[in-house]
Design a protein around this motif. Structure first.
Motif, PDB file in Angstrom:
ATOM      1  N   MET A   1      -3.495  -3.348  -4.395  1.00  0.00           N
ATOM      2  CA  MET A   1      -4.340  -2.467  -3.612  1.00  0.00           C
ATOM      3  C   MET A   1      -5.750  -3.043  -3.601  1.00  0.00           C
ATOM      4  SD  MET A   1      -5.055   1.581  -4.229  1.00  0.00           S
ATOM      5  CE  MET A   1      -3.514   2.053  -3.528  1.00  0.00           C
ATOM      6  N   SER A   2      -6.327  -3.178  -2.429  1.00  0.00           N
ATOM      7  CA  SER A   2      -7.666  -3.748  -2.330  1.00  0.00           C
ATOM      8  C   SER A   2      -8.703  -2.759  -2.833  1.00  0.00           C
ATOM      9  CB  SER A   2      -7.969  -4.142  -0.884  1.00  0.00           C
ATOM     10  OG  SER A   2      -8.190  -2.999  -0.099  1.00  0.00           O
ATOM     11  N   LYS A   3      -9.862  -3.277  -3.169  1.00  0.00           N
ATOM     12  CA  LYS A   3     -10.919  -2.435  -3.719  1.00  0.00           C
ATOM     13  C   LYS A   3     -11.458  -1.437  -2.710  1.00  0.00           C
ATOM     14  CE  LYS A   3     -12.520  -5.688  -7.165  1.00  0.00           C
ATOM     15  NZ  LYS A   3     -13.638  -6.403  -7.708  1.00  0.00           N
ATOM     16  N   THR A   4     -11.379  -1.741  -1.442  1.00  0.00           N
ATOM     17  CA  THR A   4     -11.937  -0.851  -0.426  1.00  0.00           C
ATOM     18  C   THR A   4     -10.898   0.057   0.206  1.00  0.00           C
ATOM     19  OG1 THR A   4     -11.656  -2.547   1.267  1.00  0.00           O
ATOM     20  CG2 THR A   4     -13.782  -2.468   0.126  1.00  0.00           C
ATOM     21  N   ALA A   5      -9.644  -0.075  -0.175  1.00  0.00           N
ATOM     22  CA  ALA A   5      -8.580   0.722   0.435  1.00  0.00           C
ATOM     23  C   ALA A   5      -8.715   2.190   0.044  1.00  0.00           C
ATOM     24  CB  ALA A   5      -7.220   0.204   0.018  1.00  0.00           C
ATOM     25  N   LYS A   6      -8.445   3.049   1.012  1.00  0.00           N
ATOM     26  CA  LYS A   6      -8.443   4.486   0.769  1.00  0.00           C
ATOM     27  C   LYS A   6      -7.149   4.846   0.055  1.00  0.00           C
ATOM     28  CE  LYS A   6      -9.551   8.863   1.656  1.00  0.00           C
ATOM     29  NZ  LYS A   6      -9.817   9.553   0.445  1.00  0.00           N
ATOM     30  N   ILE A   7      -7.257   5.641  -0.971  1.00  0.00           N
ATOM     31  CA  ILE A   7      -6.086   6.079  -1.715  1.00  0.00           C
ATOM     32  C   ILE A   7      -5.544   7.337  -1.052  1.00  0.00           C
ATOM     33  CG2 ILE A   7      -5.213   6.834  -3.943  1.00  0.00           C
ATOM     34  CD1 ILE A   7      -7.700   5.558  -5.188  1.00  0.00           C
ATOM     35  N   ASN A   8      -4.263   7.324  -0.728  1.00  0.00           N
ATOM     36  CA  ASN A   8      -3.636   8.531  -0.204  1.00  0.00           C
ATOM     37  C   ASN A   8      -3.581   9.576  -1.318  1.00  0.00           C
ATOM     38  OD1 ASN A   8      -3.192   7.309   2.253  1.00  0.00           O
ATOM     39  ND2 ASN A   8      -1.135   6.652   1.711  1.00  0.00           N
ATOM     40  N   ASN A   9      -3.817  10.827  -0.969  1.00  0.00           N
ATOM     41  CA  ASN A   9      -3.754  11.934  -1.929  1.00  0.00           C
ATOM     42  C   ASN A   9      -4.753  11.785  -3.078  1.00  0.00           C
ATOM     43  OD1 ASN A   9      -1.533  13.080  -0.523  1.00  0.00           O
ATOM     44  ND2 ASN A   9      -0.170  11.693  -1.614  1.00  0.00           N
ATOM     45  N   GLU A  10      -5.922  11.240  -2.808  1.00  0.00           N
ATOM     46  CA  GLU A  10      -6.883  10.995  -3.892  1.00  0.00           C
ATOM     47  C   GLU A  10      -7.229  12.266  -4.649  1.00  0.00           C
ATOM     48  OE1 GLU A  10     -11.352   9.237  -4.638  1.00  0.00           O
ATOM     49  OE2 GLU A  10     -10.217   8.497  -2.935  1.00  0.00           O
ATOM     50  N   ASP A  11      -7.414  13.377  -3.951  1.00  0.00           N
ATOM     51  CA  ASP A  11      -7.759  14.625  -4.630  1.00  0.00           C
ATOM     52  C   ASP A  11      -6.640  15.095  -5.553  1.00  0.00           C
ATOM     53  OD1 ASP A  11     -10.275  14.777  -3.458  1.00  0.00           O
ATOM     54  OD2 ASP A  11      -9.553  15.967  -1.765  1.00  0.00           O
ATOM     55  N   LYS A  12      -5.402  15.003  -5.074  1.00  0.00           N
ATOM     56  CA  LYS A  12      -4.260  15.414  -5.898  1.00  0.00           C
ATOM     57  C   LYS A  12      -4.076  14.472  -7.079  1.00  0.00           C
ATOM     58  CE  LYS A  12      -1.777  17.695  -2.187  1.00  0.00           C
ATOM     59  NZ  LYS A  12      -0.576  17.684  -1.342  1.00  0.00           N
ATOM     60  N   LEU A  13      -4.264  13.181  -6.847  1.00  0.00           N
ATOM     61  CA  LEU A  13      -4.169  12.209  -7.932  1.00  0.00           C
ATOM     62  C   LEU A  13      -5.253  12.452  -8.974  1.00  0.00           C
ATOM     63  CD1 LEU A  13      -3.403   8.991  -5.891  1.00  0.00           C
ATOM     64  CD2 LEU A  13      -1.911  10.006  -7.607  1.00  0.00           C
ATOM     65  N   PHE A  14      -6.448  12.787  -8.519  1.00  0.00           N
ATOM     66  CA  PHE A  14      -7.551  13.072  -9.426  1.00  0.00           C
ATOM     67  C   PHE A  14      -7.226  14.275 -10.309  1.00  0.00           C
ATOM     68  CE2 PHE A  14     -11.438  15.677  -9.935  1.00  0.00           C
ATOM     69  CZ  PHE A  14     -12.061  14.910 -10.900  1.00  0.00           C
ATOM     70  N   LYS A  15      -6.711  15.339  -9.712  1.00  0.00           N
ATOM     71  CA  LYS A  15      -6.342  16.535 -10.485  1.00  0.00           C
ATOM     72  C   LYS A  15      -5.246  16.213 -11.491  1.00  0.00           C
ATOM     73  CE  LYS A  15      -7.766  19.803  -6.976  1.00  0.00           C
ATOM     74  NZ  LYS A  15      -7.358  20.776  -5.978  1.00  0.00           N
ATOM     75  N   LYS A  16      -4.277  15.405 -11.070  1.00  0.00           N
ATOM     76  CA  LYS A  16      -3.194  14.987 -11.966  1.00  0.00           C
ATOM     77  C   LYS A  16      -3.752  14.147 -13.110  1.00  0.00           C
ATOM     78  CE  LYS A  16       1.279  14.397 -12.779  1.00  0.00           C
ATOM     79  NZ  LYS A  16       2.194  15.485 -13.056  1.00  0.00           N
TER      80      LYS A  16
END
Length: 88
Positions: A1-16
């Motif tokens: 994954m590149s450094k500038t790529a947007k992470i899908n589900n970032e908010d859900k991943l953050f909560k997890k």
């Protein structure tokens, strides 16, 4: 994954990541926060714990803000989840 790529589900991943990070701390005998702790303090506590136990690499001092910590925690849990997890 590149450094500038947007992470899908970032908010859900953050909560997890907050949930899993605090569970890891609890299993190791640490109490990072209680129910009255503010959200920014919880995030910082989990981040610092994960840095201390060498689960994630620390951010440079000038980049230690909420947005960057959130992204670092999301990346950590994204890499730790199995490939068939729905959050990936």
């Amino acid at each position: 994954m590149s450094k500038t790529a947007k992470i899908n589900n970032e908010d859900k991943l953050f909560k997890k990541a907050l949930e899993v990070g605090s569970q890891i701390a609890k299993m190791q005998g640490y109490k990072l926060f209680d129910k009255n702790t503010s959200q920014p303090n919880k995030v910082m506590a989990v981040y610092l714990f994960l840095v201390e136990v060498r689960q994630i690499t620390p951010l440079p001092a000038d980049k230690t803000d909420g947005k960057n910590i959130k992204k670092r925690l999301a990346l950590w849990i994204h890499s730790a989840l199995p490939d068939d997890d729905p959050l990936k």
